[in-house]
Write a protein that holds these residues in place. Structure first.
Motif, mmCIF file in Angstrom:
data_model
loop_
_atom_site.group_PDB
_atom_site.id
_atom_site.type_symbol
_atom_site.label_atom_id
_atom_site.label_comp_id
_atom_site.label_asym_id
_atom_site.label_seq_id
_atom_site.Cartn_x
_atom_site.Cartn_y
_atom_site.Cartn_z
ATOM 1 N N PHE A 480 -0.877 18.980 40.620
ATOM 2 C CA PHE A 480 -1.868 19.053 41.688
ATOM 3 C C PHE A 480 -3.103 18.216 41.353
ATOM 4 N N GLY A 481 -3.606 18.328 40.123
ATOM 5 C CA GLY A 481 -4.797 17.588 39.734
ATOM 6 C C GLY A 481 -4.602 16.092 39.803
ATOM 7 N N TRP A 482 -3.419 15.611 39.400
ATOM 8 C CA TRP A 482 -3.185 14.167 39.433
ATOM 9 C C TRP A 482 -3.001 13.667 40.870
ATOM 10 N N GLN A 483 -2.237 14.405 41.680
ATOM 11 C CA GLN A 483 -1.980 13.963 43.045
ATOM 12 C C GLN A 483 -3.227 13.995 43.923
ATOM 13 N N LYS A 484 -4.099 14.980 43.693
ATOM 14 C CA LYS A 484 -5.276 15.119 44.543
ATOM 15 C C LYS A 484 -6.458 14.312 44.044
ATOM 16 N N GLU A 485 -6.721 14.329 42.742
ATOM 17 C CA GLU A 485 -7.948 13.732 42.209
ATOM 18 C C GLU A 485 -7.712 12.792 41.028
ATOM 19 N N LYS A 486 -6.442 12.445 40.740
ATOM 20 C CA LYS A 486 -6.124 11.591 39.586
ATOM 21 C C LYS A 486 -6.713 12.163 38.296
ATOM 22 N N TYR A 487 -6.570 13.467 38.142
ATOM 23 C CA TYR A 487 -7.110 14.185 36.985
ATOM 24 C C TYR A 487 -5.958 14.602 36.082
ATOM 25 N N LEU A 488 -6.057 14.285 34.795
ATOM 26 C CA LEU A 488 -5.086 14.723 33.797
ATOM 27 C C LEU A 488 -5.815 15.399 32.641
ATOM 28 N N PRO A 489 -5.203 16.411 32.036
ATOM 29 C CA PRO A 489 -5.822 17.048 30.856
ATOM 30 C C PRO A 489 -5.686 16.144 29.634
ATOM 31 N N VAL A 490 -6.631 15.230 29.440
ATOM 32 C CA VAL A 490 -6.504 14.199 28.414
ATOM 33 C C VAL A 490 -6.689 14.738 27.000
ATOM 34 N N PRO A 587 7.533 15.309 40.025
ATOM 35 C CA PRO A 587 6.959 14.371 41.009
ATOM 36 C C PRO A 587 6.102 13.272 40.400
ATOM 37 N N LEU A 588 5.710 13.395 39.139
ATOM 38 C CA LEU A 588 4.819 12.406 38.521
ATOM 39 C C LEU A 588 5.569 11.370 37.693
ATOM 40 N N ARG A 589 6.902 11.467 37.597
ATOM 41 C CA ARG A 589 7.639 10.577 36.704
ATOM 42 C C ARG A 589 7.496 9.113 37.102
ATOM 43 N N SER A 590 7.465 8.846 38.394
ATOM 44 C CA SER A 590 7.361 7.448 38.834
ATOM 45 C C SER A 590 5.947 6.901 38.682
ATOM 46 N N GLU A 591 4.940 7.775 38.632
ATOM 47 C CA GLU A 591 3.554 7.319 38.561
ATOM 48 C C GLU A 591 3.038 7.241 37.127
ATOM 49 N N LEU A 592 3.512 8.117 36.254
ATOM 50 C CA LEU A 592 2.968 8.214 34.898
ATOM 51 C C LEU A 592 4.008 7.748 33.887
ATOM 52 N N LYS A 593 4.216 6.460 33.828
ATOM 53 C CA LYS A 593 5.138 5.918 32.831
ATOM 54 C C LYS A 593 4.402 5.515 31.563
ATOM 55 N N GLY A 594 3.170 5.073 31.690
ATOM 56 C CA GLY A 594 2.370 4.741 30.528
ATOM 57 C C GLY A 594 1.241 5.735 30.367
ATOM 58 N N ILE A 595 1.546 6.900 29.815
ATOM 59 C CA ILE A 595 0.557 7.979 29.737
ATOM 60 C C ILE A 595 -0.594 7.595 28.817
ATOM 61 N N ALA A 596 -0.308 6.881 27.739
ATOM 62 C CA ALA A 596 -1.379 6.488 26.821
ATOM 63 C C ALA A 596 -2.404 5.601 27.529
ATOM 64 N N ALA A 597 -1.925 4.700 28.405
ATOM 65 C CA ALA A 597 -2.849 3.838 29.150
ATOM 66 C C ALA A 597 -3.667 4.646 30.153
ATOM 67 N N VAL A 598 -3.044 5.648 30.778
ATOM 68 C CA VAL A 598 -3.767 6.511 31.717
ATOM 69 C C VAL A 598 -4.847 7.297 30.990
ATOM 70 N N TYR A 599 -4.511 7.795 29.804
ATOM 71 C CA TYR A 599 -5.506 8.497 28.998
ATOM 72 C C TYR A 599 -6.719 7.604 28.728
ATOM 73 N N GLU A 600 -6.454 6.370 28.397
ATOM 74 C CA GLU A 600 -7.538 5.442 28.080
ATOM 75 C C GLU A 600 -8.424 5.185 29.293
ATOM 76 N N GLU A 601 -7.815 5.088 30.476
ATOM 77 C CA GLU A 601 -8.593 4.851 31.692
ATOM 78 C C GLU A 601 -9.452 6.047 32.061
ATOM 79 N N LEU A 602 -8.979 7.256 31.774
ATOM 80 C CA LEU A 602 -9.720 8.461 32.156
ATOM 81 C C LEU A 602 -10.831 8.808 31.172
ATOM 82 N N GLN A 603 -10.780 8.283 29.965
ATOM 83 C CA GLN A 603 -11.816 8.602 28.980
ATOM 84 C C GLN A 603 -13.161 8.015 29.429
ATOM 85 N N PRO A 604 -14.217 8.830 29.471
ATOM 86 C CA PRO A 604 -15.524 8.315 29.901
ATOM 87 C C PRO A 604 -16.177 7.467 28.820
ATOM 88 N N THR A 605 -16.721 6.322 29.213
ATOM 89 C CA THR A 605 -17.516 5.475 28.327
ATOM 90 C C THR A 605 -18.790 5.088 29.068
#
Length: 713
Positions: A480-490, A587-605
């Motif tokens: 739900f978090g990823w589909q609605k707000e692109k939120y993952l528990p990083v 439902p997220l298998r097609s969207e989250l193939k590179g989880i490490a890259a997604v983690y990097e994008e979500l980290q605040p800098t």
């Protein structure tokens, strides 16, 4: 007799203590012989009574006098620590049995000396047993009274004849029996503060505001809900006599037919002591669907989380008048979908009537008019999916959200969130995305604290109160978090999500493990990888023992051992959780193939946040200075404060790509403070700061307080 038994007990205890001390020495001696320790050293330790309990109190230098070998000393220390952690021995169990026998004999001695009171005690015990046997067919329940007033059902206070009553009823009691019991309590002699019994339409609901079935019994409800105490509500609503008269005058045939249907409907209840009373007006509940939470936590009071929506057909004109009593125009939100208040009444006997808060604004006089057909048609065209409003309590987001998402089809519906503050008041916020992001942030922060282990990266830990249903619910929240707000528990180790989504691990296991362990352990492990001989071997062995290592690490096998421990901690131990998430994250298998890259994008800098901020095109000198203050603050902030800053501005503690629009205000004195609007991601900053340290101090105070109330709509 008691004195002799008491002395015998202490004598036996003393003899057994000596026996087990000798037994400890024998075990320790056998262990030393298995390590080929010289026999003279073993005999010397036996002569000086050096058992495992004594060795745990010794230092390495003291033990060196008996065991010169360093390896033997480490092994003996480890052996003694393991012996100390062993469960209660046969000796302790024997002492417990002797103490129990002693207490029983003491009780017999007293009863013999006080035999004159024995008949009285026996009579009292017999009466108690008789009462218990009589109550076996009864169960305790709670009954409250809610009355329809100003467009909603509210609970009546105790001083007005309401409150919550506890009663014992037969297990086979049905809905009709409970209604009769409730009427006796809240409408005695046919009257109460709201009127006479004949003036009301009466029904009975459960704790989730579901109308009860006719045939279901109290016993069946207890077995179904698994709750320790059931609560019911007697609902009363005054009849509209004027509408009845007009209806009879305009269409007597239709009224007669409705009267027949009313008596045939099982979900309508009318109690009357006057058999000649006018036929009651029907209040239909068949088209209102209550979606309640399941009993995920059997020991928790979860009746405060409930969902309610309507399935009225907007194109059916004949049903419009029938549903007129169910909703008003004022209850419609901006989306055009009919919504109702969804917070159930819980623990009302301890709260005032002010704690019962509607989700919609006060209904005006005009809002009591029935909605038009055009309005219903517009609603049907706008959205076909049912919309829900979920009410959660601040500070209880973790458990309540898991309860909500335990429903398998929850993702098929659209819904918004409302939050109730700890003081019982509703937050003045409209969920246009900001409330949802804030709830996700609070949920995962609580989840990290209560349901995971680890330092930098977290790994779910098994809990006795979390089963298959609870972990599947957490998986749906991730989806739900990823589909609605692109939120993952990083903060979860990426290998967990990779294993659940892909069935294999893409990230480096050892690197993830080094972020999972504590900082001190990480330093030791990294030192071993670069210079094994330069590491304190004693400290290394202690750390390896903590992680249940079964082999002696060397420079040649350390890397392999580290990979094995990493696989055990990150893949094997949370295997049950990964299995439950495998289907819910599909439902997220097609969207989250590179989880490490997604983690990097979500980290605040600081760079990401500064690029996302938009300032007014024209600025005066004070405003330009404030822009510099904000940039300086973000550059010197650590990751924790960057996350807090994002949550303050957007509701999410991760960088989800939201643009933050900054405006400036003239607030001064005690009113000076930064103000954020999370739904639109707006940040209002005063320009009255004389120096940067003042701005930094005030901003840190706001972010570190962690007490943010959404009081602006």
């Amino acid at each position: 007799m008691y004195l002799r038994l008491h002395l015998s007990f202490h004598f036996i205890q003393h003899r057994w203590r000596g026996f087990f001390n000798c037994h400890k020495m024998d075990e320790l001696s056998d262990y030393l012989r298995s390590r080929h320790v010289p026999e003279e050293d073993i005999q010397r330790m036996e002569q000086e009574k050096m058992d495992s309990s004594v060795i745990t109190l010794m230092t390495d230098d003291q033990l060196r006098e008996y065991l010169p070998s360093y390896g033997d000393r480490l092994a003996v220390f480890g052996y003694c620590r393991r012996k100390e952690k062993e469960p209660t021995s046969r000796k302790s169990k024997l002492f417990d049995r002797l103490r129990g026998k002693l207490s029983r004999n003491k009780g017999d001695h007293v009863s013999e000396t006080d035999h004159q009171t024995a008949p009285k005690n026996a009579q009292k015990n017999a009466q108690k047993n008789a009462q218990k046997n009589a109550q076996k067919n009864q169960r305790k329940i709670e009954i409250g009274w809610v009355h329809f007033r100003e467009g909603e059902f509210v609970q009546v206070r105790t001083k007005k004849g309401g409150g919550t009553r506890k009663e014992s009823v037969m297990k086979d009691s049905t809905k009709q029996n409970l209604i009769e019991k409730a009427v006796q309590l809240f409408i005695p002699d046919g009257k109460n503060a709201e009127g006479s019994l004949t003036d009301f339409d009466i029904d009975l609901t459960d704790f989730q505001r579901h109308s009860l079935e006719d045939s279901i019994t109290v016993k069946e409800l207890y077995e179904k809900t698994k709750l320790p105490l059931l609560r019911f509500y007697l609902t009363t609503k005054k009849r509209d006599i004027a509408s009845d008269i007009n209806l009879v005058e305009n269409n007597s045939d239709a009224t007669a037919q409705e009267g027949e249907n009313t008596h045939a409907r099982p979900d309508i209840y009318h109690l009357s002591t006057d058999t000649s009373a006018t036929d009651p007006v029907e209040i239909s509940t068949s088209d209102v669907i209550f979606v309640g939470s399941s009993t995920v936590f059997a020991n928790e009071n979860i009746d405060s989380v409930s969902l309610l929506y309507t399935t009225v057909n907007p194109t059916d004109a004949s049903s419009l008048q029938e549903h007129e009593t169910l909703f008003h125009v004022g209850a419609l939100d901006d989306s055009g979908i009919v919504t109702f208040r969804t917070d159930s009444i819980s623990l009302m006997e301890y709260s005032s009537l002010d704690d019962t808060l509607p989700l919609s604004t006060e209904l005006s006089i005009e809002s009591s008019m029935p909605p038009s057909m055009d309005m219903f048609q517009e609603q049907a065209n706008q959205r076909e999916r049912v919309k829900k409003i979920i009410v959660l309590h601040r500070g209880q987001i973790l458990r309540e959200l898991i309860v909500v998402f335990s429903e398998e089809n929850i993702m098929e519906n659209d819904f918004h969130f409302k939050v109730i503050l700890p003081d019982g008041k509703l937050e003045k916020a409209v969920d246009d995305g900001g409330v949802m992001r804030d709830i996700l942030s609070e949920f995962w922060n609580d989840f990290y604290e209560q349901c995971t282990m680890g330092n930098g990266f977290k790994v779910p830990c098994l809990r006795h109160d979390f089963g298959k249903q609870e972990w599947e619910s957490v998986g749906r929240i991730i989806t739900f978090g990823w589909q609605k707000e692109k939120y993952l528990p990083v903060k979860l180790s990426p290998v967990i999500l990779e294993q659940a989504l892909l069935g294999f691990v893409e990230s480096d296991l050892v690197d993830s493990f080094l972020k999972y362990v504590s900082e001190s352990e990480r330093v030791i492990f990294e030192s071993c990888r670069s210079d094994f001989e330069g590491v304190d071997q004693e400290e290394l062995l202690e750390i390896m023992d903590i992680h249940n290592c079964r082999r002696l690490p060397t420079a040649d096998n350390f890397e392999q051992i580290l990979k094995e421990i990493a696989h055990q901690k990150l893949i094997q131990e949370p295997a049950f959780v990964i299995e439950q998430w495998n289907n819910t994250l599909a439902p997220l298998r097609s969207e989250l193939k590179g989880i490490a890259a997604v983690y990097e994008e979500l980290q605040p800098t600081s760079r990401k946040i500064m690029r996302s901020m938009t300032y007014p095109s024209t600025q005066n000198a004070q405003e330009k200075q404030m822009v510099k203050y904000v940039s300086a603050y973000l550059r010197e902030s650590d990751t924790q404060h960057l996350s807090l800053f994002l949550r303050f501005c957007t509701g999410s503690d991760l960088f989800t790509g939201k643009s933050i629009t900054v405006s400036f205000t003239q607030l001064q004195g005690f009113q000076r403070r930064p103000v954020a609007h999370t739904c639109g991601c707006y940040l209002e900053l005063p320009v009255s700061y004389d120096h940067y340290p003042d701005f930094r101090h005030e901003m840190n105070k706001v972010l570190d307080s962690n007490v943010w109330v959404m009081d602006i709509v």
